[in-house]
Design an enzyme around this catalytic site. Structure first.
Site, mmCIF file in Angstrom:
data_model
loop_
_atom_site.group_PDB
_atom_site.id
_atom_site.type_symbol
_atom_site.label_atom_id
_atom_site.label_comp_id
_atom_site.label_asym_id
_atom_site.label_seq_id
_atom_site.Cartn_x
_atom_site.Cartn_y
_atom_site.Cartn_z
ATOM 1 N N GLU A 83 0.855 -1.187 0.000
ATOM 2 C CA GLU A 83 0.000 0.000 0.000
ATOM 3 C C GLU A 83 0.892 1.238 0.000
ATOM 4 O OE1 GLU A 83 -3.043 0.054 2.940
ATOM 5 O OE2 GLU A 83 -3.499 -2.071 2.703
ATOM 6 N N CYS A 101 4.230 8.208 0.107
ATOM 7 C CA CYS A 101 4.464 7.445 1.337
ATOM 8 C C CYS A 101 4.566 5.971 0.937
ATOM 9 C CB CYS A 101 3.294 7.686 2.285
ATOM 10 S SG CYS A 101 3.364 6.737 3.796
ATOM 11 N N CYS A 112 2.206 -1.237 17.518
ATOM 12 C CA CYS A 112 1.794 0.035 18.122
ATOM 13 C C CYS A 112 0.260 0.067 18.241
ATOM 14 C CB CYS A 112 2.287 1.204 17.278
ATOM 15 S SG CYS A 112 4.080 1.229 17.076
HETATM 16 S S1 SF4 Z 1 2.892 -0.784 14.139
HETATM 17 FE FE1 SF4 Z 1 4.141 1.008 14.705
HETATM 18 S S2 SF4 Z 1 6.061 0.747 13.543
HETATM 19 FE FE2 SF4 Z 1 4.534 -0.615 12.598
HETATM 20 S S3 SF4 Z 1 3.643 0.587 10.907
HETATM 21 FE FE3 SF4 Z 1 2.357 0.916 12.731
HETATM 22 S S4 SF4 Z 1 3.154 2.785 13.706
HETATM 23 FE FE4 SF4 Z 1 4.732 2.047 12.259
#
Ligand code: SF4
Length: 367
Positions: A83, A101, A112
């Protein structure tokens, strides 16, 4: 010497090799240096491919547009998808440039709590070709995602900036990410200025150190680094970012401090502002204390609720108060305007619900 009439797995791949590497590979296939170099330039500048090269990437599988942001998906050989998002960045006088991006992995192992991609887990890391082809597709194969624009010759959408802020943690796939930067910045290739390439990391200190070594090489000095900070202290950061349990803030700060200083550019600390989690005035004070002495800008990003999010988006008054408090602390602070919310193309929202539930690669963050 007879030449292969069509591409094979061993055919030189302009999306995986720098121009020097490509010329060397093409010469073993009987191509002259000039022919090879011209062919490499034609791929990256005009989207023209030769039959003796690795094949061109496929057109995007799907494209979603939303308030001038375009998200597109590229299907990979194993039916997974990358993506990517094209984001217009407004400038004075009504002009704008485009930022792409890119993803470095399919899914992400970092977990996260505020992130859509984290819901997928890590499916796999991308190859160099799979990273670079996101730019190629954006430039040459995404057809007119913005309603009031006509694609120039060869469908070329000019991309001024590349940010590694899509799916995945770039430091977990750093060999491929660094090689892709060599290609993206190759003056015979896409020729993206190095100061216009930024890697965003959850804060993996081994990767920050390796990137620091990389940018000391001639030509790469101005590659940017953004750190996802997102919390004023270890307690909150560990609750929303599991990486912090393995590499707490003191360790992160040491890596940021040791990162080579650049004369005109600085590090960026990203701060996703989440209501009821990290949005108090004293949180702003603590973040500024953490950043004091590090030449660093603070980028406040209003939280974009992911699917099934336990938190709403922050209100304008809270965002303004947080930013004002950071500025009052003497910290250079910017607020990022949210784009692409309804297309799930905004920060922390990449992640394909259709491919969740597939086999997840287990990668621990404890080391
Ligand atoms: S989990 Fe954390 S490190 Fe992974 S894409 Fe999402 S924000 Fe970025």
């Amino acid at each position: 010497m007879s030449l292969p009439p069509t591409a094979t797995d061993a055919s030189p791949d302009p999306l995986a090799l720098t121009s020097a590497e490509f010329v060397a590979a093409a010469r073993t296939h009987g191509r002259s240096r000039d022919d090879a170099l011209n062919a490499y330039r034609a791929v990256h500048r005009r989207g023209i491919w030769q039959p003796w090269m690795a094949p061109p990437p496929p057109p995007p599988a799907r494209t979603h547009t939303d308030d001038r942001t375009a998200k597109f998906l590229i299907q990979l050989h194993d039916q997974l998808e990358t993506e990517s998002v094209i984001i217009p960045m407004p400038h004075r006088g009504g002009r704008f440039s485009r930022t792409l991006c890119v993803s470095s992995q399919v899914g992400c192992a970092m977990g996260c709590q505020f992130c859509e991609t984290a819901q997928m887990g890590l499916l796999r890391s991308l190859t160099v070709r799979e990273i670079v082809q996101q730019l190629h597709v954006a430039r040459f194969l995404v057809t007119n995602p913005f309603t009031d624009e006509t694609p120039p010759e060869h469908g070329h959408f000019d991309i001024a900036n590349i940010v590694f802020m899509g799916m995945g943690e770039p430091m977990d796939n750093l060999d491929a990410v660094l090689q892709s930067i060599r290609i993206l910045c190759d003056m015979n290739g896409p020729a993206i200025g190095c100061s216009r390439v930024t890697i965003s990391t959850v804060g993996r200190t081994d990767g920050i150190r390796r990137l620091g070594d990389f940018i000391q090489q001639p030509g790469f000095r101005r590659v940017g680094l953004a750190i996802s900070l997102n919390a004023p202290n270890d307690e909150i950061r560990s609750a929303i970012m599991p990486i912090n349990r393995a590499e707490p803030l003191a360790q992160l700060r040491a890596a940021m401090t040791a990162f080579p200083k650049r004369p005109t550019s600085a590090l960026c600390a990203e701060y996703v502002l989440i209501p009821g989690v990290n949005d108090l005035p004293e949180h702003a004070d603590a973040v500024c204390t953490f950043l004091r002495g590090i030449r660093c800008s603070l980028n406040v990003i209003p939280y974009n609720p992911r699917r099934n999010s336990p938190w709403p988006a922050p209100d304008e008054a809270t965002i303004d108060a947080f930013v004002a408090r950071a500025i009052a602390n003497g910290q250079f602070t910017k607020r990022r305007r949210t784009k692409g919310r309804s297309a799930m193309a905004a920060c922390g929202q990449l992640g394909n619900e259709h491919i969740r539930g597939r086999k997840i690669v287990q990668v621990g963050i404890d080391r």
